[in-house]
Scaffold this motif. Structure first.
Motif, PDB file in Angstrom:
ATOM      1  N   THR A   7       0.853  -1.187   0.000  1.00  0.00           N
ATOM      2  CA  THR A   7       0.000   0.000   0.000  1.00  0.00           C
ATOM      3  C   THR A   7       0.886   1.233   0.000  1.00  0.00           C
ATOM      4  O   THR A   7       1.810   1.343   0.806  1.00  0.00           O
ATOM      5  N   ILE A   8       0.585   2.134  -0.916  1.00  0.00           N
ATOM      6  CA  ILE A   8       1.388   3.353  -1.052  1.00  0.00           C
ATOM      7  C   ILE A   8       0.503   4.591  -0.950  1.00  0.00           C
ATOM      8  O   ILE A   8      -0.705   4.525  -1.164  1.00  0.00           O
ATOM      9  N   ARG A  17      -3.514   0.271  -3.180  1.00  0.00           N
ATOM     10  CA  ARG A  17      -2.996  -1.067  -2.878  1.00  0.00           C
ATOM     11  C   ARG A  17      -2.477  -1.666  -4.181  1.00  0.00           C
ATOM     12  O   ARG A  17      -3.228  -1.815  -5.143  1.00  0.00           O
ATOM     13  N   CYS A  18      -1.194  -1.995  -4.204  1.00  0.00           N
ATOM     14  CA  CYS A  18      -0.546  -2.510  -5.405  1.00  0.00           C
ATOM     15  C   CYS A  18      -0.248  -3.995  -5.251  1.00  0.00           C
ATOM     16  O   CYS A  18      -0.155  -4.510  -4.137  1.00  0.00           O
ATOM     17  N   TYR A  19      -0.048  -4.670  -6.370  1.00  0.00           N
ATOM     18  CA  TYR A  19       0.120  -6.122  -6.412  1.00  0.00           C
ATOM     19  C   TYR A  19       1.479  -6.522  -6.956  1.00  0.00           C
ATOM     20  O   TYR A  19       1.972  -5.923  -7.917  1.00  0.00           O
ATOM     21  N   SER A  20       2.069  -7.525  -6.337  1.00  0.00           N
ATOM     22  CA  SER A  20       3.262  -8.181  -6.868  1.00  0.00           C
ATOM     23  C   SER A  20       3.023  -9.688  -6.810  1.00  0.00           C
ATOM     24  O   SER A  20       2.531 -10.200  -5.795  1.00  0.00           O
ATOM     25  N   GLY A  85      10.128  17.850  -4.525  1.00  0.00           N
ATOM     26  CA  GLY A  85       9.768  17.233  -3.245  1.00  0.00           C
ATOM     27  C   GLY A  85       8.721  16.139  -3.331  1.00  0.00           C
ATOM     28  O   GLY A  85       8.288  15.637  -2.298  1.00  0.00           O
ATOM     29  N   ALA A  86       8.301  15.766  -4.533  1.00  0.00           N
ATOM     30  CA  ALA A  86       7.285  14.706  -4.660  1.00  0.00           C
ATOM     31  C   ALA A  86       7.846  13.391  -4.135  1.00  0.00           C
ATOM     32  O   ALA A  86       8.969  12.997  -4.476  1.00  0.00           O
ATOM     33  N   SER A  87       7.068  12.739  -3.286  1.00  0.00           N
ATOM     34  CA  SER A  87       7.520  11.470  -2.731  1.00  0.00           C
ATOM     35  C   SER A  87       6.345  10.512  -2.601  1.00  0.00           C
ATOM     36  O   SER A  87       5.175  10.910  -2.624  1.00  0.00           O
ATOM     37  N   VAL A  88       6.694   9.245  -2.471  1.00  0.00           N
ATOM     38  CA  VAL A  88       5.702   8.179  -2.301  1.00  0.00           C
ATOM     39  C   VAL A  88       6.039   7.441  -1.021  1.00  0.00           C
ATOM     40  O   VAL A  88       7.179   7.033  -0.797  1.00  0.00           O
ATOM     41  N   ALA A  89       5.044   7.289  -0.159  1.00  0.00           N
ATOM     42  CA  ALA A  89       5.224   6.563   1.098  1.00  0.00           C
ATOM     43  C   ALA A  89       4.707   5.145   0.935  1.00  0.00           C
ATOM     44  O   ALA A  89       3.633   4.940   0.363  1.00  0.00           O
ATOM     45  N   CYS A  90       5.472   4.187   1.426  1.00  0.00           N
ATOM     46  CA  CYS A  90       5.012   2.806   1.447  1.00  0.00           C
ATOM     47  C   CYS A  90       4.416   2.589   2.849  1.00  0.00           C
ATOM     48  O   CYS A  90       5.124   2.640   3.850  1.00  0.00           O
ATOM     49  N   LEU A  91       3.123   2.380   2.897  1.00  0.00           N
ATOM     50  CA  LEU A  91       2.413   2.280   4.171  1.00  0.00           C
ATOM     51  C   LEU A  91       2.408   0.866   4.714  1.00  0.00           C
ATOM     52  O   LEU A  91       2.423   0.672   5.934  1.00  0.00           O
ATOM     53  N   ALA A  92       2.357  -0.133   3.833  1.00  0.00           N
ATOM     54  CA  ALA A  92       2.289  -1.526   4.283  1.00  0.00           C
ATOM     55  C   ALA A  92       2.777  -2.439   3.176  1.00  0.00           C
ATOM     56  O   ALA A  92       2.651  -2.119   1.984  1.00  0.00           O
ATOM     57  N   VAL A  93       3.321  -3.580   3.589  1.00  0.00           N
ATOM     58  CA  VAL A  93       3.694  -4.654   2.677  1.00  0.00           C
ATOM     59  C   VAL A  93       3.158  -5.929   3.309  1.00  0.00           C
ATOM     60  O   VAL A  93       3.514  -6.272   4.435  1.00  0.00           O
ATOM     61  N   GLU A  94       2.260  -6.600   2.586  1.00  0.00           N
ATOM     62  CA  GLU A  94       1.558  -7.764   3.163  1.00  0.00           C
ATOM     63  C   GLU A  94       1.597  -8.967   2.222  1.00  0.00           C
ATOM     64  O   GLU A  94       1.335  -8.822   1.046  1.00  0.00           O
ATOM     65  N   GLU A  95       1.942 -10.116   2.811  1.00  0.00           N
ATOM     66  CA  GLU A  95       1.907 -11.375   2.051  1.00  0.00           C
ATOM     67  C   GLU A  95       0.537 -11.983   2.207  1.00  0.00           C
ATOM     68  O   GLU A  95      -0.147 -11.799   3.160  1.00  0.00           O
TER      69      GLU A  95
END
Length: 95
Positions: A7-8, A17-20, A85-95
């Motif tokens: 989640t970013i 919510r992104c998928y890998s 200053g644009a940035s992306v925060a990674c909020l969660a990584v879930e299996e």
């Protein structure tokens, strides 16, 4: 092969919510970290390509879902390219 969702938060505050298709993405993005936009895009490219390569090694074909997710991320990032200053925060990584 365990899939992973990460989640970013985009520079405009939108969350996604992104998928890998593989845990390979975990070597490139970490929950609780904020990345400059260009760095995040490089990490997403490397991570999703690595994940697709893992699928190819196991099943004999690349993962079109990983490539579709990468295309979506790159499209979503376009309005912010060049924004100081644009940035992306990674909020969660879930299996």
């Amino acid at each position: 092969m365990p899939e992973v969702h990460f989640t970013i938060r985009w520079p405009d505050g939108g969350e996604e919510r992104c998928y890998s298709p593989s845990t390979a993405i975990k070597a490139f993005v970490e929950a609780g970290q904020t990345y400059p936009l260009d760095d995040f895009l490089a990490r997403a490219r490397a991570g999703l390509n690595a994940a697709s390569d893992r699928v190819a090694a196991k099943y004999g074909f690349a993962c079109t879902s990983a490539m579709a997710e990468l295309a979506h991320i790159e499209t979503r990032a376009k309005p912010f390219l060049g924004s100081e200053g644009a940035s992306v925060a990674c909020l969660a990584v879930e299996e």
